[in-house]
Design a protein around this motif. Structure first.
Motif, PDB file in Angstrom:
ATOM      1  N   PRO A 159      51.131 -54.711  13.614  1.00  0.00           N
ATOM      2  CA  PRO A 159      49.861 -54.211  13.119  1.00  0.00           C
ATOM      3  C   PRO A 159      49.163 -53.006  14.395  1.00  0.00           C
ATOM      4  O   PRO A 159      49.687 -53.690  15.672  1.00  0.00           O
ATOM      5  CB  PRO A 159      49.106 -55.224  13.600  1.00  0.00           C
ATOM      6  CG  PRO A 159      49.774 -56.349  14.310  1.00  0.00           C
ATOM      7  CD  PRO A 159      51.296 -56.514  13.812  1.00  0.00           C
ATOM      8  N   PHE A 160      48.867 -52.621  13.867  1.00  0.00           N
ATOM      9  CA  PHE A 160      48.085 -51.072  15.240  1.00  0.00           C
ATOM     10  C   PHE A 160      47.172 -51.895  16.101  1.00  0.00           C
ATOM     11  O   PHE A 160      46.791 -53.050  15.791  1.00  0.00           O
ATOM     12  CB  PHE A 160      47.432 -50.405  14.584  1.00  0.00           C
ATOM     13  CG  PHE A 160      45.942 -50.356  14.936  1.00  0.00           C
ATOM     14  CD1 PHE A 160      45.120 -51.318  14.573  1.00  0.00           C
ATOM     15  CD2 PHE A 160      45.622 -49.071  15.193  1.00  0.00           C
ATOM     16  CE1 PHE A 160      43.394 -51.123  14.728  1.00  0.00           C
ATOM     17  CE2 PHE A 160      43.994 -49.003  15.852  1.00  0.00           C
ATOM     18  CZ  PHE A 160      43.086 -49.938  15.233  1.00  0.00           C
ATOM     19  N   VAL A 161      47.455 -51.883  17.616  1.00  0.00           N
ATOM     20  CA  VAL A 161      47.265 -51.818  18.577  1.00  0.00           C
ATOM     21  C   VAL A 161      45.215 -51.066  19.230  1.00  0.00           C
ATOM     22  O   VAL A 161      45.944 -49.930  19.183  1.00  0.00           O
ATOM     23  CB  VAL A 161      48.040 -52.051  19.784  1.00  0.00           C
ATOM     24  CG1 VAL A 161      46.959 -53.194  20.851  1.00  0.00           C
ATOM     25  CG2 VAL A 161      48.920 -53.626  19.259  1.00  0.00           C
ATOM     26  N   MET A 435      37.121 -50.279   8.086  1.00  0.00           N
ATOM     27  CA  MET A 435      37.511 -51.184   7.621  1.00  0.00           C
ATOM     28  C   MET A 435      37.040 -52.329   8.232  1.00  0.00           C
ATOM     29  O   MET A 435      37.959 -53.411   8.069  1.00  0.00           O
ATOM     30  CB  MET A 435      39.384 -51.042   7.858  1.00  0.00           C
ATOM     31  CG  MET A 435      39.849 -50.136   7.230  1.00  0.00           C
ATOM     32  SD  MET A 435      41.920 -49.953   7.453  1.00  0.00           S
ATOM     33  CE  MET A 435      41.887 -51.914   6.503  1.00  0.00           C
ATOM     34  N   ASN A 436      35.686 -52.293   8.950  1.00  0.00           N
ATOM     35  CA  ASN A 436      35.595 -53.267   9.829  1.00  0.00           C
ATOM     36  C   ASN A 436      33.767 -53.560   9.173  1.00  0.00           C
ATOM     37  O   ASN A 436      32.996 -52.528   9.017  1.00  0.00           O
ATOM     38  CB  ASN A 436      35.073 -53.512  11.226  1.00  0.00           C
ATOM     39  CG  ASN A 436      36.006 -53.182  11.670  1.00  0.00           C
ATOM     40  OD1 ASN A 436      36.853 -53.816  11.487  1.00  0.00           O
ATOM     41  ND2 ASN A 436      36.241 -52.135  12.983  1.00  0.00           N
ATOM     42  N   ALA A 437      33.307 -54.600   8.474  1.00  0.00           N
ATOM     43  CA  ALA A 437      32.517 -54.621   8.148  1.00  0.00           C
ATOM     44  C   ALA A 437      30.554 -54.203   8.629  1.00  0.00           C
ATOM     45  O   ALA A 437      31.263 -54.341   9.838  1.00  0.00           O
ATOM     46  CB  ALA A 437      31.816 -55.771   7.758  1.00  0.00           C
ATOM     47  N   SER A 440      30.019 -47.815  10.679  1.00  0.00           N
ATOM     48  CA  SER A 440      30.333 -46.620  10.958  1.00  0.00           C
ATOM     49  C   SER A 440      30.069 -46.055  11.805  1.00  0.00           C
ATOM     50  O   SER A 440      29.581 -45.982  13.087  1.00  0.00           O
ATOM     51  CB  SER A 440      29.419 -45.929   9.257  1.00  0.00           C
ATOM     52  OG  SER A 440      29.921 -44.685   9.796  1.00  0.00           O
ATOM     53  N   GLU A 441      31.397 -45.069  12.128  1.00  0.00           N
ATOM     54  CA  GLU A 441      31.429 -44.461  13.853  1.00  0.00           C
ATOM     55  C   GLU A 441      31.245 -43.081  14.167  1.00  0.00           C
ATOM     56  O   GLU A 441      31.325 -42.358  13.183  1.00  0.00           O
ATOM     57  CB  GLU A 441      32.553 -44.665  14.463  1.00  0.00           C
ATOM     58  CG  GLU A 441      32.934 -45.940  14.333  1.00  0.00           C
ATOM     59  CD  GLU A 441      34.400 -46.304  15.019  1.00  0.00           C
ATOM     60  OE1 GLU A 441      35.107 -45.186  14.894  1.00  0.00           O
ATOM     61  OE2 GLU A 441      34.820 -47.174  15.308  1.00  0.00           O
ATOM     62  N   THR A 442      30.772 -42.722  15.221  1.00  0.00           N
ATOM     63  CA  THR A 442      30.091 -41.208  15.067  1.00  0.00           C
ATOM     64  C   THR A 442      31.451 -40.426  15.312  1.00  0.00           C
ATOM     65  O   THR A 442      32.121 -40.488  15.938  1.00  0.00           O
ATOM     66  CB  THR A 442      29.020 -41.042  16.446  1.00  0.00           C
ATOM     67  OG1 THR A 442      28.518 -41.846  16.593  1.00  0.00           O
ATOM     68  CG2 THR A 442      28.981 -39.570  16.911  1.00  0.00           C
ATOM     69  N   SER A 510      42.158 -40.725  19.947  1.00  0.00           N
ATOM     70  CA  SER A 510      42.987 -41.486  19.233  1.00  0.00           C
ATOM     71  C   SER A 510      42.986 -41.445  17.823  1.00  0.00           C
ATOM     72  O   SER A 510      43.901 -41.035  16.897  1.00  0.00           O
ATOM     73  CB  SER A 510      42.854 -43.000  19.029  1.00  0.00           C
ATOM     74  OG  SER A 510      40.929 -43.162  19.830  1.00  0.00           O
ATOM     75  N   HIS A 511      41.740 -40.820  16.972  1.00  0.00           N
ATOM     76  CA  HIS A 511      41.402 -40.525  15.911  1.00  0.00           C
ATOM     77  C   HIS A 511      42.127 -40.147  14.883  1.00  0.00           C
ATOM     78  O   HIS A 511      43.123 -39.575  13.906  1.00  0.00           O
ATOM     79  CB  HIS A 511      40.295 -40.216  15.783  1.00  0.00           C
ATOM     80  CG  HIS A 511      38.821 -41.382  15.704  1.00  0.00           C
ATOM     81  ND1 HIS A 511      37.625 -41.590  15.365  1.00  0.00           N
ATOM     82  CD2 HIS A 511      39.881 -42.813  15.777  1.00  0.00           C
ATOM     83  CE1 HIS A 511      37.478 -43.201  15.696  1.00  0.00           C
ATOM     84  NE2 HIS A 511      38.632 -43.987  16.083  1.00  0.00           N
ATOM     85  N   PHE A 512      42.634 -38.845  15.876  1.00  0.00           N
ATOM     86  CA  PHE A 512      43.561 -37.364  15.698  1.00  0.00           C
ATOM     87  C   PHE A 512      44.507 -37.715  15.576  1.00  0.00           C
ATOM     88  O   PHE A 512      45.623 -37.678  14.437  1.00  0.00           O
ATOM     89  CB  PHE A 512      43.069 -35.903  16.287  1.00  0.00           C
ATOM     90  CG  PHE A 512      43.824 -34.465  15.658  1.00  0.00           C
ATOM     91  CD1 PHE A 512      43.808 -34.008  14.734  1.00  0.00           C
ATOM     92  CD2 PHE A 512      44.451 -33.825  17.047  1.00  0.00           C
ATOM     93  CE1 PHE A 512      44.705 -33.096  14.085  1.00  0.00           C
ATOM     94  CE2 PHE A 512      45.214 -32.560  16.907  1.00  0.00           C
ATOM     95  CZ  PHE A 512      45.479 -32.641  14.934  1.00  0.00           C
TER      96      PHE A 512
END
Ligand SMILES: O=C1O[C@H]([C@@H](O)CO)C(O)=C1O
Length: 546
Positions: A159-161, A435-437, A440-442, A510-512
Motif C-alpha cells: 500500500p502507498f505511504v 478516499m477518507n470520509a 476534501s482538499e485544496t 506528490s499529487h502531480f
C-alpha cells in the motif's frame, strides 16, 4: 536586450532549517539567483547538469513561451530530460512585466530546493498604477527531511505511504526545525549553530514603502502569510495588476505570486515577525518565521512579542473571500471572450487503481509518456502515446461529490486533450471527497503556456446551466495558478492560441506525481522545426542530430 546566465546545478549538503540534508543548488545557492529583466528581453540560461546521477529540466513558471514551446522545461511534455554532465541552453522572451518563478520540472525535484524568482520590469518610460520606494522578492516554501526518492518510492508502493506533513516552513530558503523535538536525530544531523540555521531578515527604512513580491513553491501546503502589525495592499497577482485590496494576512497557494505594498510605518525602535502558516490541512508543521527589521535595529534581534498565531487552519470562509476579492485592474487586463466553444469539466478524485493510490481527472489518472508529446506530435510518433482522448466531463448526474466513491472504473493513461487552434475553451475544476470520509482538499492548479481568466468560484457541484450565468465576464483577473477549494468548483476560460503542448496540473508535488494532471495540445501544425537539443529520449532518438 539579451540576458545571459550560466548555471551549474548540483547536489550539496545544506541545513536550511538546521537539519542537514542534500539539496539541489544553482551556482551554490538555494533559492537560486533571481532573474531580473525588462519586458521584451531575451533570457538565455546555459544549464550544466552536475547532479552526477540524475536528470533535470527547468520550467519558467508564468512565462508563456510564445513561439518557443520547446523551452517550457517540462520533462515528458516539451523536452527530453537533461542528462548528467550535459549542458542545455534555454532561450526565451519575457514578454510581460510581473513576478514569475522558475523551478525543476522533473519528478518531484522542485522540493529538493531547485527554484528561484523571475522579476520582469516595465519598459523604460512606463509606470505601474501604484508606487513604492523599494522592490524585494521572497519565496515561501515547505520543507521535508526525506529525499524525493524516498517519497517517490513511498507514494508508488502497495500500500502507498503518504508523504505526511512537511517538517518546516521556509521563508526565502530559511526556517527552523526544533532539533530537540526529535530525539532520534542525535547524530549531528540537526545543528542549531549551523550558519544556515538563522531566519531570513528583510531590512526596511522607517517611513518607506516596499513592494514585496511573494511566490509560493510549497510541495504541499497552502499558506497564510503576514507581517506582524502591518497591513499589506495586494496590487499584482501572477503578473497582472489587480484592483488593490488590503489584507492583514495573505492566503497564497503553491504556484501563485503576489505583489503587496507595505509601508514601514510602525514603531521603528523594534523588529517585527514575518510569519507563514499552513492552512486547509490539520498540519503539525510549526509556523515559518522571518524578521522584518527596522533599520538601524540589529537584524538578528528577535521582536519582543509572541509571533502571530495566524488564522484557523479550517476556516474556509476568509480563503473564499480572498479568492472572490481579486479583480483585474481597470485598463490592464483584456476582458474575456463572452462565449466559449468548448467546456471541459474535470472531476478531481483520489482513487485506487490496481491497488495503487492515485489522483484522477474524470476517472483518468495521468501517466507520463516515455516520449515527450511535443516531439511525438511534431515527428509523427503517434504510437508513442494513447490516442484515445480523455473525457470532457464525468457522470455529473450520478456522482456524489460529498461521499467516498469507490471509483472502480478509474484508469491510468497518457492520453491528451487536443484543442482546436484559436478557439475559446472553458475548464471547470470540480472538487470532491477524497478516499477518507468527510475530507476534501485544496488543490492549486497551474496551466503552462497561458494565462486564463478566472470566471468564478463556487461551492458544491457545478451546474452548467445555472452557474455559467453567474460568471464574472466584466473584470475577471487573469492568472496562471488558481486554487480549487474543498467541495468547490473553479471556472476558467482560455484562448487556445499558443501553438504547443502544455501541462495543466495540481501544483502539489506528490499529487502531480500520483497522476493529478492533464495535457493540452493546440496549433502544433503551426510550429517550425524543433531544436534538436530537446530530443534524444524515448522514440525520438532517431531524430536527434547533434
Ligand atoms: O494524496 C493524499 O493522500 C493523503 C491522504 O488522503 C492519505 O490517507 C493526503 O492527505 C493526500 O493529499
Amino acid at each position: 536586450r539579451i540576458r545571459r546566465y550560466r548555471w551549474e546545478v548540483k547536489y550539496e549538503y545544506r541545513s536550511p532549517d538546521c537539519y542537514k540534508k542534500l539539496v539541489i543548488t544553482i551556482n551554490g545557492r538555494t533559492p537560486g539567483p533571481t532573474i531580473i529583466a525588462q519586458k521584451g528581453d531575451t533570457i538565455v540560461v546555459e544549464l550544466k547538469n552536475s547532479l552526477l546521477t540524475e536528470n533535470v529540466a527547468i520550467h519558467w513558471h508564468g512565462i508563456r513561451q510564445i513561439g518557443t514551446p520547446w523551452f517550457d522545461g517540462t520533462e515528458g511534455v516539451t523536452q527530453c530530460p537533461i542528462l548528467p554532465g550535459d549542458t542545455f541552453t534555454y532561450k526565451f522572451v519575457v514578454d510581460r512585466p510581473g513576478t514569475y518563478l522558475y523551478h525543476a520540472h522533473y519528478g518531484m525535484q522542485r522540493q529538493a530546493g531547485l527554484y528561484g524568482s523571475i522579476r520582469v520590469a516595465l519598459p523604460d518610460g512606463e509606470s505601474e498604477p501604484f508606487s513604492y520606494d523599494y522592490d524585494r522578492s521572497i519565496i515561501l516554501n515547505d520543507w521535508y527531511h526525506k529525499s524525493t526518492y524516498e517519497q517517490a518510492v513511498d507514494l508508488s508502493s502497495k500500500p502507498f505511504v503518504w508523504v505526511g506533513e512537511p517538517q518546516s516552513l521556509l521563508i526565502q530558503g530559511r526556517g527552523k526545525f526544533d532539533c530537540t523535538s526529535s530525539p532520534s536525530i542525535g547524530d549531528g544531523l540537526c545543528n542549531a549553530s549551523s550558519p544556515d540555521c538563522s531566519p531570513y531578515t528583510m531590512t526596511v527604512v522607517p517611513g518607506k514603502t516596499y513592494r514585496l513580491r511573494i511566490g509560493s513553491l510549497t510541495a504541499l501546503a497552502a499558506l497564510s502569510f503576514e507581517i506582524e502589525g502591518h497591513n499589506m495592499t495586494v496590487v499584482e497577482a501572477d503578473g497582472h495588476n489587480i484592483e488593490p485590496f488590503v489584507v492583514k494576512n495573505l492566503f497564497i497557494y503553491s504556484g501563485e505570486t503576489y505583489s503587496v505594498l507595505i509601508k514601514a510605518d510602525q514603531n521603528p525602535s523594534r523588529n517585527y515577525w514575518m510569519s507563514s502558516k499552513v492552512v486547509s490541512r490539520n498540519s503539525t508543521t510549526p509556523n515559518g518565521l522571518a524578521i522584518f527589521n527596522y533599520y538601524p535595529n540589529h537584524p538578528r534581534r528577535n521582536p519582543p512579542t509572541v509571533p502571530p498565531a495566524g488564522p484557523l487552519w479550517n476556516d474556509l470562509a476568509p480563503r473564499l473571500a480572498q479568492s472572490n476579492a481579486i479583480k483585474s485592474h481597470q485598463g490592464y487586463t483584456l476582458p474575456p471572450p463572452l462565449k466559449s466553444d468548448r467546456v471541459i469539466v474535470l472531476l478531481n478524485t483520489q482513487n485506487s487503481i490496481n491497488g495503487y493510490r492515485r489522483w484522477s481527472l474524470n476517472n483518468v489518472s495521468f501517466n507520463f509518456p516515455h516520449t515527450p508529446y511535443l516531439i511525438a506530435l511534431k515527428e509523427n510518433l503517434l504510437h508513442s502515446f494513447d490516442q484515445t482522448p480523455p473525457p470532457d466531463s464525468y457522470d455529473v448526474a450520478n456522482y456524489d461529490i460529498y461521499n467516498v466513491a469507490n471509483n472502480t472504473n478509474a484508469t491510468a493513461s497518457n492520453s491528451i486533450y487536443r484543442l482546436q487552434f484559436n478557439t475559446t475553451v472553458d475548464i471547470v475544476l470540480q472538487n470532491a471527497n477524497t478516499m477518507n470520509a468527510y475530507n476534501s482538499e485544496t488543490h492549486p492548479w497551474h496551466l503552462h503556456g497561458h494565462d486564463f481568466w478566472v470566471l468564478g468560484y463556487g461551492t458544491g457541484k457545478f451546474d452548467v446551466n445555472s452557474d455559467q450565468k453567474k460568471y464574472n465576464l466584466v473584470n475577471p483577473i487573469m492568472k496562471n495558478t488558481v486554487p480549487l477549494h474543498p467541495y468547490g468548483w473553479t471556472a476558467l476560460r482560455i484562448r487556445a492560441d499558443n501553438p504547443g503542448v502544455w501541462a495543466f496540473h495540481c501544483y502539489i508535488e506528490s499529487h502531480f506525481y500520483m497522476g493529478m494532471g492533464v495535457v493540452f495540445e493546440e496549433g502544433i501544425e503551426r510550429l517550425g522545426r524543433l531544436p534538436s537539443s530537446v530530443m534524444g529520449c524515448g522514440a525520438t532518438k532517431a531524430f536527434y542530430r547533434p
